[in-house]
Motif scaffolding. Structure first.
Motif, PDB file in Angstrom:
ATOM      1  N   VAL A  16      62.300  81.229  19.483  1.00  0.00           N
ATOM      2  CA  VAL A  16      63.405  81.166  20.499  1.00  0.00           C
ATOM      3  C   VAL A  16      64.084  82.559  20.892  1.00  0.00           C
ATOM      4  O   VAL A  16      64.079  83.512  19.930  1.00  0.00           O
ATOM      5  N   LEU A  17      64.148  82.849  22.123  1.00  0.00           N
ATOM      6  CA  LEU A  17      64.839  84.148  22.531  1.00  0.00           C
ATOM      7  C   LEU A  17      66.079  83.750  22.806  1.00  0.00           C
ATOM      8  O   LEU A  17      66.666  82.616  23.716  1.00  0.00           O
ATOM      9  N   GLU A  18      67.010  84.428  22.183  1.00  0.00           N
ATOM     10  CA  GLU A  18      68.544  84.290  22.463  1.00  0.00           C
ATOM     11  C   GLU A  18      69.063  85.501  22.865  1.00  0.00           C
ATOM     12  O   GLU A  18      69.133  86.662  22.532  1.00  0.00           O
ATOM     13  N   ASP A  21      74.856  86.307  25.806  1.00  0.00           N
ATOM     14  CA  ASP A  21      75.525  85.374  26.332  1.00  0.00           C
ATOM     15  C   ASP A  21      75.500  84.054  25.891  1.00  0.00           C
ATOM     16  O   ASP A  21      76.286  83.032  26.072  1.00  0.00           O
ATOM     17  N   GLY A  22      74.471  83.776  24.812  1.00  0.00           N
ATOM     18  CA  GLY A  22      74.370  82.622  24.024  1.00  0.00           C
ATOM     19  C   GLY A  22      73.285  81.706  24.355  1.00  0.00           C
ATOM     20  O   GLY A  22      73.023  80.757  23.760  1.00  0.00           O
ATOM     21  N   HIS A  23      72.814  82.128  25.735  1.00  0.00           N
ATOM     22  CA  HIS A  23      71.733  81.324  26.165  1.00  0.00           C
ATOM     23  C   HIS A  23      70.373  81.454  25.356  1.00  0.00           C
ATOM     24  O   HIS A  23      69.965  82.493  25.061  1.00  0.00           O
ATOM     25  N   SER A  26      63.460  78.189  24.373  1.00  0.00           N
ATOM     26  CA  SER A  26      62.217  78.042  23.527  1.00  0.00           C
ATOM     27  C   SER A  26      60.941  78.552  24.100  1.00  0.00           C
ATOM     28  O   SER A  26      60.610  78.072  25.347  1.00  0.00           O
ATOM     29  N   LEU A  27      60.020  79.564  23.361  1.00  0.00           N
ATOM     30  CA  LEU A  27      58.954  79.816  23.810  1.00  0.00           C
ATOM     31  C   LEU A  27      57.825  79.452  23.014  1.00  0.00           C
ATOM     32  O   LEU A  27      57.733  79.323  21.753  1.00  0.00           O
ATOM     33  N   SER A  28      56.819  79.022  23.390  1.00  0.00           N
ATOM     34  CA  SER A  28      55.589  78.582  22.712  1.00  0.00           C
ATOM     35  C   SER A  28      54.269  79.354  23.374  1.00  0.00           C
ATOM     36  O   SER A  28      54.153  79.926  24.210  1.00  0.00           O
ATOM     37  N   ALA A  29      53.093  79.238  22.681  1.00  0.00           N
ATOM     38  CA  ALA A  29      51.903  79.812  22.995  1.00  0.00           C
ATOM     39  C   ALA A  29      51.627  79.854  24.318  1.00  0.00           C
ATOM     40  O   ALA A  29      51.663  78.651  24.919  1.00  0.00           O
ATOM     41  N   GLY A  30      51.310  81.031  25.049  1.00  0.00           N
ATOM     42  CA  GLY A  30      51.024  80.933  26.424  1.00  0.00           C
ATOM     43  C   GLY A  30      52.147  81.241  27.443  1.00  0.00           C
ATOM     44  O   GLY A  30      52.187  81.604  28.578  1.00  0.00           O
ATOM     45  N   ASP A  31      53.604  81.176  26.937  1.00  0.00           N
ATOM     46  CA  ASP A  31      54.722  81.474  27.556  1.00  0.00           C
ATOM     47  C   ASP A  31      54.841  83.054  27.652  1.00  0.00           C
ATOM     48  O   ASP A  31      54.261  83.724  26.847  1.00  0.00           O
ATOM     49  N   ILE A  32      55.329  83.463  28.599  1.00  0.00           N
ATOM     50  CA  ILE A  32      55.523  84.930  28.840  1.00  0.00           C
ATOM     51  C   ILE A  32      57.103  84.990  29.423  1.00  0.00           C
ATOM     52  O   ILE A  32      57.433  84.526  29.999  1.00  0.00           O
ATOM     53  N   VAL A  33      57.573  85.959  28.612  1.00  0.00           N
ATOM     54  CA  VAL A  33      58.932  86.471  28.779  1.00  0.00           C
ATOM     55  C   VAL A  33      59.050  87.969  29.377  1.00  0.00           C
ATOM     56  O   VAL A  33      58.526  88.969  28.803  1.00  0.00           O
ATOM     57  N   ILE A  34      59.783  88.448  30.339  1.00  0.00           N
ATOM     58  CA  ILE A  34      59.893  89.879  30.529  1.00  0.00           C
ATOM     59  C   ILE A  34      61.246  90.221  30.430  1.00  0.00           C
ATOM     60  O   ILE A  34      62.273  89.767  31.284  1.00  0.00           O
ATOM     61  N   GLN A  35      61.450  91.158  29.492  1.00  0.00           N
ATOM     62  CA  GLN A  35      62.942  91.518  29.076  1.00  0.00           C
ATOM     63  C   GLN A  35      63.032  92.775  30.057  1.00  0.00           C
ATOM     64  O   GLN A  35      62.264  93.564  30.047  1.00  0.00           O
ATOM     65  N   ASN A  36      64.185  93.197  30.566  1.00  0.00           N
ATOM     66  CA  ASN A  36      64.634  94.470  31.171  1.00  0.00           C
ATOM     67  C   ASN A  36      65.879  95.026  30.795  1.00  0.00           C
ATOM     68  O   ASN A  36      66.985  95.069  31.482  1.00  0.00           O
ATOM     69  N   HIS A  40      69.283  90.936  23.052  1.00  0.00           N
ATOM     70  CA  HIS A  40      68.720  89.814  22.757  1.00  0.00           C
ATOM     71  C   HIS A  40      68.267  89.615  21.345  1.00  0.00           C
ATOM     72  O   HIS A  40      68.238  90.647  20.696  1.00  0.00           O
ATOM     73  N   ALA A  41      67.638  88.525  20.816  1.00  0.00           N
ATOM     74  CA  ALA A  41      67.406  88.271  19.270  1.00  0.00           C
ATOM     75  C   ALA A  41      66.336  87.130  19.514  1.00  0.00           C
ATOM     76  O   ALA A  41      66.141  86.465  20.395  1.00  0.00           O
ATOM     77  N   TRP A  42      65.385  87.546  18.634  1.00  0.00           N
ATOM     78  CA  TRP A  42      64.077  86.521  18.341  1.00  0.00           C
ATOM     79  C   TRP A  42      64.393  85.886  17.156  1.00  0.00           C
ATOM     80  O   TRP A  42      64.772  86.303  16.053  1.00  0.00           O
ATOM     81  N   ARG A  43      64.312  84.259  17.358  1.00  0.00           N
ATOM     82  CA  ARG A  43      64.525  83.688  15.970  1.00  0.00           C
ATOM     83  C   ARG A  43      63.415  82.540  16.009  1.00  0.00           C
ATOM     84  O   ARG A  43      62.820  81.960  16.902  1.00  0.00           O
TER      85      ARG A  43
END
Length: 63
Positions: A16-18, A21-23, A26-36, A40-43
């Motif tokens: 989970v990417l937190e 702002d509290g948003h 949920s991420l699973s295998a194959g998902d991609i996130v670009i942080q800029n 944030h925190a990873w859970r």
């Protein structure tokens, strides 16, 4: 590093990417996130291990 995109992708399991702002997303295998540069925190909220690939790209300040 400042304002630099860094791709992240779960390889196995779920995380989970937190954002500050509290948003949460949920991420699973194959998902991609670009942080800029956001705070944030990873859970891992499951009872199973997760493997995640992070790519960090550096840049000189002032560019």
């Amino acid at each position: 590093m400042r304002g630099v995109p860094s791709p992240t992708s779960p390889l196995h399991g779920e995380i989970v990417l937190e954002l500050d702002d509290g948003h949460c997303a949920s991420l699973s295998a194959g998902d991609i996130v670009i942080q800029n540069g956001t705070r944030h925190a990873w859970r891992n909220r499951s009872d199973q291990p997760a493997t995640v690939a992070f790519v960090l790209i550096g840049v000189e300040q002032g560019h």
